[in-house]
Design a protein around this motif. Structure first.
Motif, PDB file in Angstrom:
ATOM      1  N   ALA A 240       0.813  -1.216   0.000  1.00 58.67           N
ATOM      2  CA  ALA A 240       0.000   0.000   0.000  1.00 58.67           C
ATOM      3  C   ALA A 240       0.847   1.268   0.000  1.00 58.67           C
ATOM      4  O   ALA A 240       0.544   2.225  -0.725  1.00 58.67           O
ATOM      5  N   LYS A 244       0.877   4.028  -2.953  1.00 57.15           N
ATOM      6  CA  LYS A 244       0.496   5.411  -2.656  1.00 57.15           C
ATOM      7  C   LYS A 244       1.537   6.393  -3.208  1.00 57.15           C
ATOM      8  O   LYS A 244       1.200   7.432  -3.790  1.00 57.15           O
ATOM      9  N   LYS A 245       2.801   6.004  -3.042  1.00 55.77           N
ATOM     10  CA  LYS A 245       3.898   6.846  -3.521  1.00 55.77           C
ATOM     11  C   LYS A 245       3.864   6.932  -5.054  1.00 55.77           C
ATOM     12  O   LYS A 245       4.028   8.016  -5.639  1.00 55.77           O
ATOM     13  N   THR A 276      -4.760   3.214  -9.017  1.00 53.98           N
ATOM     14  CA  THR A 276      -4.801   2.299  -7.872  1.00 53.98           C
ATOM     15  C   THR A 276      -5.617   1.049  -8.210  1.00 53.98           C
ATOM     16  O   THR A 276      -5.206  -0.081  -7.927  1.00 53.98           O
TER      17      THR A 276
END
Lengths: 288, 806
Positions: A240, A244-245, A276
């Motif tokens: 995760a 996210k990065k 995502t």
């Protein structure tokens, strides 16, 4: 919604088509499926004096393997992309993307070559081609040359094609067997351009990403290849925090227009959400 | 008689009368592409018109140079306001008592306004030349925000009337003010609020939308200089009104104007009024002596001919702490655009908006509406609703949810507690409307039981808990709407258009062989009139529906009527049809008595015949009586079998319904999916259940479009940004949810067949139901009102404001 006056030409070979485009000059436009050009002509945003219709050029049709690549003729329709067993087996992201383009009626006529060559940032295939590191075969009066998809798009409706040049085929390096992929598109209705869309192709081994490539649709003047985000994910387990990065890196390269799909900030966020989700599906398909 | 003799029930079934799911007879031509629409009309020597339109929302027109356009080979004429002034037609009256420019006269007031009209030998040349009309503009500050229209520094839109203190509907308080209209008892309402335990106040906005029929507005005008007669084919929902208004404007005597509305591809209010295109085509035909066709394209349709809604409704409810409503107030700003070309009954500048107390027993209520001018296209039509009823239904149904939320009551329980009770009908509302009939609790109970309302609320509770625990990113919304419509305009004491009472008509002729024709003052645009009117006649006269032709739309042959909109065809012309049938039947009874040699009173009606009481084997069928009417009428009686009725309804009708929607909202994208939609309608007597179902499917699909994505949007410079179907949300079969339909039947006591009208109910009830579902999804987080349209980014923004993306 009445177009201006134009002359219509229907060549039967690439040579003849290129010859016509060369001799007719700047007022001539090549037309493939016509789903971008004809509406622009009806709105009189485009008023070409000559249309050179490529529909009669048999050489521009067909899908075949060529060594480690797959070659798709520019006049292959979106419907033929979806119907192709070879593409469904080897590059399934293409049929997944094509089914999200417009509706069946449009897909029977709209072509993959027109989709990639028109330079419309709303088209879906360009970002997928950048993601797949495809190359376009272009033929003009000075012969054939090859242009990488990742270097093809220069601005809205502005590409690396020279005047009089046409895209004849798309060459795609066949992705590794078992690769993960997904095309996620947020749209308001059938036939709409993406509010934002993301293409992902990745390979994995031992629970780690060995290669990853990301394309983004309709969140800038051109389709985008999210190189930095792709790099961030390579070597990761798609945890995760890394996702996210990477999503933040992808969002950072967007510069969408505010339109009736939503303001720019929203569309950037949607690029992130689509990425995502695409990563999640690609991960599952890659088997980890 | 023997076993083979058909029973009454069998004979009745064969007639395909009321209650029969008769297949639509008009579909035989429509599904084969054999309809005859305006654009199918091709006349010898016909010319084509096209407009040069303003790119500016507000600008002075300094100069118009038509030289280049006129020089294009094939161009026959170019008309500007200066040309129209020579025939006194540069401006035209609107249905709402205002005047409207036909072509820009000194100024343009909205983007895409008509500036010049080019007439050419073909459509392409007309379009080419329209681009070559050179117009010099001087830009002016513009205003597209109705809430700023009456501010001190607002640009004056209408210089022609800027000093007029009195408008068509009373005093004006600002140069951009159109009217103020009020209803109800303000003092009583204020008192209810002063005493209330609980009050709510919310600005509820119903954005500008457009009816967007598949066929755009169009006409063919053909002026015969020898006879001095004008024939006008057009997409007219109200052909007789067009003829009368056309005569008053053009001074051509009314009997020398022939208005013909052929097949129409949807109207939804867009085709009630008169547009510059019609006037220009008529003038062009008079000038050139040749027929002239004008056909709107989609962008012109969406950006210039008759929008709908654009109501900003500050709505307040007062209630006791145990949930009984005590008062209602609503202050509305109505954006009318650059001209008040609203299609309302003339006395009602805000239509029937005072139906805003809805289905609830409000002891006190007051509304006030200010109409304002802005730099937007004119219109304000009733898009698949009776005049301003959908705006009213949206405001009250949204506000009821907001009050329920404040009272911490379930919205269904709160509604149930306040619905007008069955024994209160006929019920006089706080605004003075007399609701003819209703059985609201039964309808709401049936709806809630059918969908399993309690279980849905339990599921929603679990879903919300899971959301709070981070297990899902979806929210479940349950939308409820209980609407009451006011349709069938209308009683002459309430309703007229330019002084013509809003009656309607039917003329029936029965031919000697027992077939017949019925002509009416209404005009189908897809409603299926050819099918349903014949069914009324079948039941009333005992003749098979298949033997009755229904004809509308030709002002030379049809009796005068006010047309089709506001769900008025069944309540008004349907009643006229039944009444005309009864005149015919009365005459047939006399003929039957004469033939059977009995007294009239010794006969009784049996499905398709008069029989002698107590001796059923002695009878005359209607078919036999039709023949007799032409050769053996009683001495002294006129031969023939026909009747006409002009029906002035004693009251409106009040259809109602209970709708429930279940929606799943994706918090991360703002997109939503309708899981279930249940619509229970009570339209009184049901003439054709299949057509009713089709009407409800269509209306719900429109309501879905309006609530979830439609908006005619202007940027601050007055550019209309949603003028094509790329951006104006018209749902396709893919987006459209599955519909579940249901009904109760509470006949109208004052209508001859008890019917109330249904075509517009699903639009009126559907919009608040979808909107309430989206709002309900977020209500538990404290959100009170998320504005329409509920498209992805607006819903996402609402979620974002609630902190759901942190």
């Amino acid at each position: 919604m009445i177009p201006g006056s134009f002359a219509y030409h229907r060549p039967s070979s690439v040579k003849e088509a290129v010859g016509l485009l060369g001799s007719l000059g700047d007022d001539a436009r090549a037309i493939a499926g016509g789903h971008s050009l004809i509406p622009m002509m009806k709105l009189r945003l485009a008023s070409p004096s000559h249309l050179v219709d490529l529909v009669g050029v048999a050489d521009l049709k067909g899908i075949r393997e060529d060594g480690k690549d797959i070659l798709i003729g520019a006049m292959t329709t979106q419907h033929e992309v979806i119907a192709s067993d070879l593409l469904t087996k080897k590059i399934p992201i293409l049929s997944e993307t094509a089914t999200l383009i417009a509706d069946p009626q449009v897909r029977y006529v709209g072509t993959i070559g027109g989709n990639v060559a028109n330079g419309d940032p709303g088209n879906d295939m360009p970002a997928v081609m950048m993601c797949l590191n495809a190359t376009y075969h272009a033929v003009g009066k000075s012969g054939e040359r090859r242009i990488a998809a990742r270097e093809f798009y220069q601005g809205a409706y502005f590409t690396a094609l020279e005047p009089g040049e046409i895209v004849t085929a798309i060459r795609i390096p066949t992705p590794a067997a078992g690769h993960g992929y997904a095309y996620e598109k947020l749209k308001r209705k059938v036939g709409d351009y993406a509010t934002a869309a993301a293409a992902v192709v990745l390979t994995a081994s031992g629970g780690k990403v060995t290669s990853c490539s990301i394309g983004l649709t309709n969140v800038a003047e051109t389709p985008l290849w999210a190189e930095e985000a792709s790099k961030i994910l390579t070597g990761s387990a798609l945890d995760a925090a890394t996702v996210k990065k990477a999503v933040a890196a992808a969002e950072a390269i967007t510069s969408p227009a505010s339109d009736s799909r939503g303001p720019a900030a929203y569309r950037t966020k949607m690029a992130g959400v689509m990425l995502t989700r695409a990563l999640g599906r690609a991960k599952a398909r890659a088997g980890f | 008689m023997n076993d083979m003799t058909p029973t009454s029930a069998e004979r009745a079934e064969k007639l395909q009368g009321m209650g029969c799911k008769r297949k639509r007879v008009e579909d035989i031509r429509f599904v084969q592409g054999k309809g005859n629409y305006v654009d199918d009309i091709k006349l010898p020597g016909m010319l084509y018109g096209d407009f040069t339109r303003s790119p500016h929302a507000h600008a002075r027109v300094k100069k118009i140079d038509t030289t280049k356009a006129a020089a294009v080979p094939g161009v026959v004429a170019v008309i500007t306001a200066e040309t129209l002034k020579t025939v006194n037609l540069a401006w035209m009256p609107t249905l709402a008592g205002d005047v409207q420019m036909v072509l820009a006269d000194g100024k343009v007031l909205f983007q895409n306004q008509e500036v010049a009209f080019v007439i050419a030998e073909d459509r392409y040349t007309a379009a080419d030349a329209a681009e070559l009309v050179e117009v010099e503009y001087e830009g002016l500050p513009c205003n597209v925000d109705p809430l700023k229209a009456m501010s001190a520094n607002a640009p004056v839109i209408r210089e022609d009337i800027k000093d007029k203190k009195e408008g068509a509907h009373g005093p004006r308080k600002h140069p951009n003010h159109v009217f103020n209209w009020q209803a109800g008892d303000k003092a009583k309402a204020d008192e209810a609020f002063a005493k209330a335990d609980v009050t709510i106040k919310e600005m509820i906005v119903y954005p500008r939308v457009h009816p967007c029929p598949l066929e755009t507005c169009q006409c063919v005008a053909s002026f015969d200089k020898i006879k001095g007669e004008l024939t006008l084919w057009g997409t007219f929902q109200a052909p007789h009104v067009i003829r009368t208004v056309g005569s008053l404007i053009s001074k051509i005597p009314e009997h020398k104007i022939h208005v013909i509305a052929p097949d129409i591809g949807g109207g939804f209010g867009n085709k009630v009024g008169a547009y510059p295109g019609y006037i220009c085509a008529i003038v062009a035909s008079i000038v050139t002596g040749r027929p002239v066709k004008w056909v709107e394209d989609r962008i012109e349709n969406l950006s210039t001919t008759a929008f709908a809604r654009d109501f900003y409704m500050e709505t307040e409810i007062a209630a006791t702490k145990d949930g009984k409503v005590t008062g209602l107030r609503c202050y509305t700003v109505a954006d009318h655009g650059a001209f008040d070309a609203c299609a309302n009954a003339t006395k009602w500048p805000a239509g029937l908006f005072s139906i805003i107390s809805g289905s609830y027993d409000f002891p006190a209520a007051h509304v006030s509406v200010d109409g304002v001018y802005t730099n937007k296209a004119p219109g304000g039509v009733a898009y698949r609703c009776s005049f301003r009823v959908t705006e009213a239904a949206y405001a009250i149904e949204r506000a009821m949810d907001i009050m329920a939320q404040k009272l911490k009551m379930d919205p269904a329980e709160f509604r149930m507690k306040n619905l007008i009770r069955r024994e209160q009908f006929p019920y006089t509302s706080a605004f003075g409307w007399v609701y003819d009939s209703g059985d609201y609790q039964t309808a709401l109970n049936k709806a809630m039981e059918t969908v399993g309302y309690k279980q849905l609320r339990e599921e929603q509770k679990k879903c919300r808990e899971a959301f709070k625990r981070g297990e899902t990113r979806e929210l479940m919304g349950i939308g409820l709407a209980f609407f009451t419509e006011i349709v069938g305009a209308g009683p002459s004491r309430n309703c007229d258009i330019l002084g013509i009472a809003m009656f309607d008509s039917a003329e029936i002729r029965i031919h000697p062989t027992g077939t017949g024709i019925c002509r009416l003052g209404t005009k189908s645009q897809g409603q299926g009139h050819e099918t349903t009117y014949a069914q009324i006649i079948a039941t009333e006269l005992g003749l098979p529906a298949d033997n009755i032709a229904v004809e509308e739309g030709n002002t030379d042959t049809a009796p005068y009527g006010l047309g089709t909109y506001g769900s008025r065809s069944t309540p008004v012309s349907g009643a006229a049809t039944a009444m005309a049938c009864r005149k015919i039947k009365a005459k047939a009874q006399m003929i039957a008595a004469y033939m059977l040699e009995v007294h009239d009173d010794d006969l009784e009606w049996d499905v398709d015949r008069f029989r002698v009481k107590g001796n059923p084997e002695r009878f005359k069928t209607m078919t036999e009586l039709a023949w007799a009417a032409y050769h053996e009428v009683p001495p002294g009686m006129e031969p023939g079998l026909e009747a006409i009725n002009y029906y002035d309804p004693p009251n409106f009708t009040f259809p109602f319904g209970a709708y429930i929607c279940v929606m799943d909202v994706d918090v991360d994208t703002g997109s939503s999916k309708v899981r279930r939609f249940y619509a229970l309608d009570d339209c009184g007597t049901r003439i054709n259940p299949m057509i009713i179902e089709g009407q409800i499917h269509g209306g719900l699909t429109e309501a879905f479009g309006i609530a979830m994505g439609q908006e005619i949007h202007y940027d601050e410079d007055g550019n209309v940004t949603t003028a094509s179907l790329m951006d104006y949300f018209l749902p396709t079969a893919v987006e459209t949810p599955k519909w579940e339909t249901d009904w109760t039947t509470t006949p109208s006591p004052h209508h001859p067949i008890g019917a109330k009208g249904v075509g517009e109910s699903p639009n009126v009830g559907g919009v608040p139901c979808f909107s309430n579902a989206v709002n309900d999804a977020f209500a538990f987080l404290g959100s009170t009102n998320i504005a329409m349209p509920h498209d992805n980014w607006r819903t996402w923004t609402a979620a974002d404001k609630l902190g759901l993306h942190k």
